[in-house]
Structure formats: C-alpha cells, structure tokens
Design a protein around this motif. Structure first.
Motif, PDB file in Angstrom:
ATOM      1  N   ILE A   1      24.141  79.115 -35.643  1.00 14.67           N
ATOM      2  CA  ILE A   1      25.453  78.495 -35.827  1.00 14.67           C
ATOM      3  C   ILE A   1      25.748  78.534 -37.328  1.00 14.67           C
ATOM      4  N   VAL A   2      26.837  79.254 -37.686  1.00  9.19           N
ATOM      5  CA  VAL A   2      27.199  79.426 -39.086  1.00  9.19           C
ATOM      6  C   VAL A   2      28.503  78.680 -39.351  1.00  9.19           C
TER       7      VAL A   2
ATOM      8  N   ILE B   1      23.818  76.256 -40.139  1.00 14.46           N
ATOM      9  CA  ILE B   1      23.646  74.815 -39.905  1.00 14.46           C
ATOM     10  C   ILE B   1      22.761  74.538 -38.685  1.00 14.46           C
ATOM     11  N   ASP B   2      22.462  75.573 -37.887  1.00 13.15           N
ATOM     12  CA  ASP B   2      21.570  75.379 -36.751  1.00 13.15           C
ATOM     13  C   ASP B   2      21.059  76.740 -36.304  1.00 13.15           C
ATOM     14  N   MET B   3      19.844  76.769 -35.712  1.00  9.80           N
ATOM     15  CA  MET B   3      19.271  77.999 -35.183  1.00  9.80           C
ATOM     16  C   MET B   3      18.218  77.650 -34.141  1.00  9.80           C
ATOM     17  N   GLU B   4      18.179  78.472 -33.057  1.00 11.40           N
ATOM     18  CA  GLU B   4      17.158  78.283 -32.021  1.00 11.40           C
ATOM     19  C   GLU B   4      16.993  79.585 -31.252  1.00 11.40           C
TER      20      GLU B   4
ATOM     21  N   SER C   1      10.536  86.717 -40.615  1.00 12.59           N
ATOM     22  CA  SER C   1      11.761  86.528 -41.378  1.00 12.59           C
ATOM     23  C   SER C   1      11.813  85.121 -41.974  1.00 12.59           C
ATOM     24  N   PRO C   2      12.194  84.991 -43.278  1.00  3.64           N
ATOM     25  CA  PRO C   2      12.203  83.669 -43.933  1.00  3.64           C
ATOM     26  C   PRO C   2      13.485  82.878 -43.733  1.00  3.64           C
ATOM     27  N   ILE C   3      14.352  83.281 -42.779  1.00  6.54           N
ATOM     28  CA  ILE C   3      15.641  82.605 -42.590  1.00  6.54           C
ATOM     29  C   ILE C   3      15.417  81.159 -42.137  1.00  6.54           C
ATOM     30  N   GLN C   4      16.169  80.224 -42.779  1.00  8.70           N
ATOM     31  CA  GLN C   4      16.043  78.809 -42.453  1.00  8.70           C
ATOM     32  C   GLN C   4      17.432  78.170 -42.384  1.00  8.70           C
TER      33      GLN C   4
END
Length: 754
Positions: free
Chosen positions: A475-476, A457-460, A497-500
């Motif tokens: 944040i998972v 739900i969030d990444m930085e 990496s294609p993680i979104q």
C-alpha cells in the motif's frame, strides 16, 4: 547451476527430432518441386490486351526473369532474362509503338534500356553507352510517352538522352556548341516533369558561373533547345521564360495546361503558365472531383477522379482529353474497377499511344489492365492471378502455394514434423515470449502514467509464489493534484530485498484506472537507453484515420509499417496537402514514440553537417481540442535564437498528456542551416501583405509540409519555399504577411492569413 544445465539438455533433446525431420521433409519437398515460382514485381498489358508481360527479380543472380503470356488462354508464350544488379529495381516504363520500354541498371553494362515487343522480341537500346550514379532512377524520367535520361558519363561528359518511337537519341552537352561554357552540373527544374511547365526543363550550371536552361526533350533533328539566364534575372523568372520559350519551340500550349487544382472539390482546371493564372475547370462530360491528371502523349491527358465531391461516397471515373481537338473519350469502364486509393498511389501509371483507342494501366498494387474506349471493353488482372498461370502449367514450382499443396497431402513425415514443431513452439514461446510481453506491458504502464514519489505505509505477502519468491501486496501513499491518495501494488520480490514500511519509492500512477507500478533503477536505465533517437527507413503508410477538423486542417492518425513492425503518428493535414496510403516515409523513434522525419518529396537527403541544433523558448501555448493516443495537440509559438539572430515560429505538436509545456520552457529545435540563414536574411529586409497565387507541396520535413508558394505584392511575384504550420495552412487567395527581397524575389511567411 544443475537445474539450468538440465533445462538446456532438455531443449536439445526436443530439437534433435525437429532438425532431422526438417531435413527429411525438405528433401521430400525438393522431389515435389523442380524450380522456384516467380513473384512478379510488375505486370503490363500489351497488344490491346492480347498479351501480358510480367517481370520478377530472380532470387539467385543479378537478373530479372521476364515472361510473356496470352491472357485469354492463361498460358506462357515465351520467357527471357535482362541484366540488373542486386540493389537496382525497375525504372519508369513507357509504351512506344507495339511494345513497352523498361529501363534497368547493371554495374557492368550501365543503364539498360529494354524494349519489349508484343511479338516476344527484346531489344536493348543503350548498348553500354550510359553509366549513371548509384541513385540512377532519379536520373530517368517518363514523360508523355518518352523516356528521358540525364546524366554524366564516366569521363565527366554531361548528356541528355531521349527514347521516342523506339529510337534512342543522345546529346552531349559539351559538344556541338550546345552551351557557351563547359557544364558542371545538371538538375531537373522542380515540377517541370509534373506539368508545371508545358515542356520539362533542366537547369545546367556552367564552368563560368552562368546558368543555362535546356529542354528535357529533343526535336525532330535530335537537338535540344537552350536558354541562358540573364545576369540580373532571378532564377524563377528565368525558369518561366525558358518554359514559355521551349513550349513554343516544341509546339505545346503553355497558356492552357491541364493541371490538378488544389481547391476543393479539386476538379482539373486550365492553367496559364505564362501568366501564372488559373482558368476555368475542364468541361468533362460528367464532373470529375478530387481529380488527378496523367500525361499520356503529346496531345492527350487522362483526367481521373471521383463521381462525387467526397470520394468516400463515390466511384472512380475518368476521361481522356485531346488537348488540341478538345475531344473526350470515356475511360470509366476501366477506372470504375479501381479504388480511389489506388488511383492516388504514386506508383499508379496510365499509358496511351496517340491515335489508339486503347488506354493501358499499371497499378501500385501489382495490377495491370486496359480499356478499349470505343467498345468500352476493359480488363484488370493482379500479379497473384498471373502467377497462378505458371502454377497451372507446373504444380511443382517452388512457392508458398506449392508448399501448401505438398503439406496438404500429409504423410508420415509431414504429420511427425508438425507434432514436434508444435511441441517446440509451445515450450519455447511460453519461456521466451511471455516475459517479454509482461516487460513490454510494464514499460507501457510506466510511460503512460504520472511519475510520482510515494511512501510505503503497509505490506504483506499475498500467499502466491513465483519461482519460489513471494508476491507482496504493497500500500503506497502519495500526493496527486493536491490530494493524498493510496494505491495497491502487487509485486514479486526476493526474501533478501531490504524493502520496509516507511520507505520512499517512485511509482507511475494511472489516474483513470487508479493503478500504479513501481519505477526501479533498472527501469530508468532502460528508459535512458530507449531515449536515443532511432531512424526507421522506408516506412509504408498503410492506413489513415481521421480525428476531426483543426482550423482549416484535419487531425489524422497515420499507420505505418516498416520491417514487420507497426507505428502510429498523429499529424495535422492542411488543406491542399494529402497523405496517401502506399507512400513511404522516414520515421524517427524517440522514447518509443514515432514521429515523421521526412515524408514524400523528391527524396533528397540532408547531411548532418547541414543541420543546426538550436534552442527555442516557448512564448505562447494554445491547447487545441484534439487528443490522439493520450497526446494533446498544442500550438506553440517559439522564439529560436542563434547569437544575435532570432526567428519566431508557430509549431503544432502532439504532446503526451503527462508532459507539461509552459511559457518559458526551452525546447530543442533542428533546422537546416540554409533555411535558417535565408530566413534571418529576409527578416532584415522589407515586409508587407502578399496575396497567394499558387501553392505546391514537396512532402514534409518532420510533420510540417514543405510548400512552394507564389505570392504577389503590387504586381510583383515572390517565391516562398518553407515548411508551413498545418493548423493554419495556406491556400490560393490567402493574404499573408511576408518578409521579402525585391532583388531575388524570395519571401518567407511571418504571419498566416486569419
């Protein structure tokens, strides 16, 4: 590419001075030493403690180096060598007259019966006349001061040999009308060399399909005693009849054996083998609890154990009992120097010549000692102490000690070598070990956590870079136990990496710490590879940690060591059975979790073709209040099926807390084909309540002790051989519900005593 090549060249630059300095230092050390320093595999006291003999496997060549010492002066008297092959070790020893007999095996010479006199003289008694199979040590026995050998010669002649009073006698079972038909196989009757009978017994299969029993010892004329099994006679009944017959022939009292009693507090007791009846405890001058009984000679046994009922709070004492006169001699001056664990070590042995006041001892921890019981003078020495006697004679013997002495002298070569080795270790360990430690920590987190699907739900980016790649804070969000939760996971990822945000991911979540790690496809592949069972041979039990009572059993955490690695296995130990430090086991490693495959016992192996891979349906689950290493003890009732045949088993397992086992679950079950066939056959027969008369154990199959039980129904005894559920256990006096066969007098347990 250039970067990798530069690192490789840099490593080579570091290695060149280390290699050169190692060569120089080894040559310098070789000048410091002149020959290797032996490491004694066994030591024995001789000549009332005035001599000591040590045996060491030579590192080059197929031989044992044998040294005779004067313990008082701590110097070497003489040395010699004896034949052996690379695989074979030392057989069981026996003291006879003024010396000691120790067998070895050599492929060219066969069994070597080496008679070492206290004078330094050595005789080899077999003279190449006895060849045995590769597992030769299982054919050689020490019993009451005799050495017994049972085997088959290269021309298929079966024989029994005895060494007594320093003389070898051998009987060919195919000659002199010893048996009515040609022998085709010979086996020890289980337990007969461990005092289940007054005289050891062998069973002999004959060519005409009959069975004969022969004594394991010879009479004064060098002959055996023989008894044929009757046509309609059960095997156990014939064994008991043979034991009674042979005891009478050789002058032993089969009705008053001194044996270990499995009932707490385990004092040695008299046992009537003719009537399968326990008598009173042996009236030692002071009580001996948790007792072990060692057979010494034709008239004497040693009773050794603890001064108090709980051996952890007492010391070791013991007495030599003359079974004919009833007289005791106090051996405590020697025994009080030993630990109770060493007393229970399967390699610990005691020896005494009839008519002598000297009791000799050899410990499983490479120690030896003696006690002069009339004077209460005793001494115990370790192999390490004896090895230093050789160092005292020549400080330039090859050993860790001599190398350390050389290293402590310092010098330019040693100092330079140490500095360069330190640089190499610091460089390479930081590169090689750190990633493996991190990977191992990650795999442990993945195994211990709950595997749950979540959503990012969030990444930085956190601002930290590793190998020019960014560390990202994720944040998972996920559902656990009916509640929505969020957890933060930091991980280094590639810019490609294609993680979104919004992606679905698999995580392993630790509820107690509220932490998680990602589970990748690579992790799943690695877990699949590690799930293949791995057999670990010769694991040594080094420590036992108690974890509380379970019904009549005790939960334990066992610590094993094999090939430099440590393994832990949680088990339940039933009353009357004992795991002992120093003993060996075969372990099986499944998905990183160690379990016991086989512990103790007679070492017999089970062929893969004799195993059945079955399925069992869980029909009842009971959680027990014991948790060891995040594994909860569960008592399962399982219905095992094969075609129309069905068997119900109670089985306790330590199940990982993150793994649920419910009624209706199907689990894999392995059984020996012979056991499955016997149990299904007996279940079709009669059933009834039986009272337990005796219980003996032969190690374990898996974590279930293998029990030999004698039980009685309406005055008829039945023999039960099966693994038992340790949570319930079986003790003398229990009432079991069994299925039985009146013809063969076999039985199996259906329900345990409540």
């Amino acid at each position: 590419m250039n970067k990798k090549r530069a690192i490789s060249l840099g490593n080579l630059v570091f290695l060149i001075p280390v290699i050169l300095l190692s060569v120089f230092m080894w040559n310098d050390y070789k000048r410091y030493i002149d020959e290797y320093q032996p490491s004694f595999e066994r030591i024995y006291m001789l000549d009332e403690g005035k001599k000591l003999i040590g045996l060491a496997k030579h590192p080059v060549g197929e031989q044992y180096d044998v040294y005779l010492f004067d313990p008082d002066k701590e110097n070497l008297i003489t040395d010699t060598t004896i034949h052996t092959n690379f695989q074979a070790g030392l057989g069981p020893a026996t003291y006879q007259q003024d010396g000691i007999i120790i067998p070895t095996y050599d492929d060219s010479y066969g069994l070597q019966i080496n008679y070492f006199h206290s004078t330094g003289k050595v005789e080899e008694l077999a003279q190449g006349t006895m060849h045995l199979p590769p597992s030769w040590s299982s054919n050689v026995y020490a019993w009451r001061g005799r050495l017994i050998v049972a085997g088959e010669s290269p021309n298929s002649e079966w024989y029994i040999a005895q060494v007594k009073d320093g003389k070898l006698n051998k009987v060919n079972l195919g000659e002199k009308d010893q048996l009515p038909s040609r022998p085709v196989r010979i086996d020890e009757v289980h337990g007969s060399f461990e005092n289940d009978q007054a005289v050891p017994v062998f069973t002999v299969d004959l060519k005409d399909d009959r069975t004969a029993f022969v004594s394991g010892i010879l009479d004064k004329n060098g002959d055996l005693s023989v008894l044929l099994q009757n046509k309609d006679e059960g095997t156990f009944a014939a064994q008991d009849r043979a034991g009674a017959r042979f005891a009478k022939v050789f002058g032993f009292n089969n009705a008053k054996l001194v044996r270990e009693n499995g009932n707490y507090p385990e004092e040695a007791s008299f046992y009537n083998a003719n009537e399968n009846h326990w008598g009173a405890a042996v009236p030692t001058p002071k009580p001996v609890y948790q007792a072990s009984v060692f057979l010494l000679n034709d008239e004497e046994v040693l009773i050794a154990g603890s001064t108090v009922e709980d051996e952890l709070n007492g010391s070791v004492i013991g007495y030599v009992l003359n079974e004919k006169s009833g007289q005791f001699q106090d051996a405590s001056a020697l025994l009080e120097q030993l630990s109770y664990e060493n007393l229970k070590n399967s390699d610990t042995e005691f020896y005494k010549n009839l008519g002598s006041d000297v009791l000799y001892y050899r410990g499983g921890d490479r120690t030896a000692g003696y006690v002069e019981m009339e004077l209460q003078e005793a001494k115990v020495l370790s192999s390490d102490q004896v090895e230093k006697w050789l160092l005292t004679e020549a400080e330039n013997k090859v050993s860790i000690q001599s190398f350390w002495n050389y290293y402590k002298q310092g010098g330019a070569i040693v100092i330079n070598w140490s500095v360069w080795v330190f640089i190499i270790l610091l460089t390479f360990l930081s590169v090689a070990v750190a990633p493996r430690m991190l990977a191992g920590s990650r795999m442990k987190k993945m195994r211990d956590g709950q595997h749950i699907q979540g959503r990012i739900i969030d990444m930085e980016e956190s601002g930290l870079y590793v190998n020019e790649q960014p560390q990202v804070r994720f944040i998972v969000q996920f559902e656990d136990e009916g509640r929505m939760k969020e957890v933060e996971i930091k991980q280094v990822i590639s810019y490609l990496s294609p993680i979104q945000i919004g992606d679905t991911v698999m995580i392993s979540y630790d509820r107690k710490k509220h932490k998680a790690v990602f589970i990748t496809e690579e992790d799943l592949k690695h877990a699949a590879q590690s799930s293949k069972p791995v057999i670990i041979e010769n694991a040594i039990l080094t420590r036992i940690e108690p974890h509380g009572k379970v019904n009549r059993g005790q939960a334990l955490k066992l610590y094993f060591t094999a090939e430099g690695r440590d393994y832990t296995v949680p088990v339940v130990q039933p009353f009357g059975f004992e795991y002992r430090t120093g003993e060996r086991a075969k372990l099986i490693l499944i998905q990183g979790m160690a379990r016991i495959f086989r512990y103790g016992g007679n070492g017999s192996t089970v062929k893969e073709t004799d195993q059945l891979s079955l399925q069992g349906e869980v029909i009842h689950v009971q959680k027990m209040p014991i948790i060891i290493e995040n594994k909860q003890l569960m008592l399962l009732e399982v219905m095992i099926s094969r075609g129309a045949d069905r068997i119900r088993k109670a089985n306790s397992l330590f199940v990982p807390e993150n793994l649920s086992v419910n009624v209706g679950a199907v689990i894999p079950v392995n059984m020996q084909k012979e056991d499955f066939q016997r149990e299904t056959r007996l279940l079709q027969g009669k059933q009834g309540a039986a009272k337990v008369l005796s219980v003996h154990y032969d190690g374990t199959q898996g974590e279930r002790p293998l029990a030999m039980i004698t039980a009685e129904i309406d005055g008829i005894t039945y023999h039960i051989k099966q693994t038992i559920e340790p949570v319930y256990g079986v003790v003398v006096g229990d009432e079991l519900w069994i299925a039985y066969d009146e013809g063969t007098q076999e039985g199996i347990i259906i329900n345990y005593s409540s």
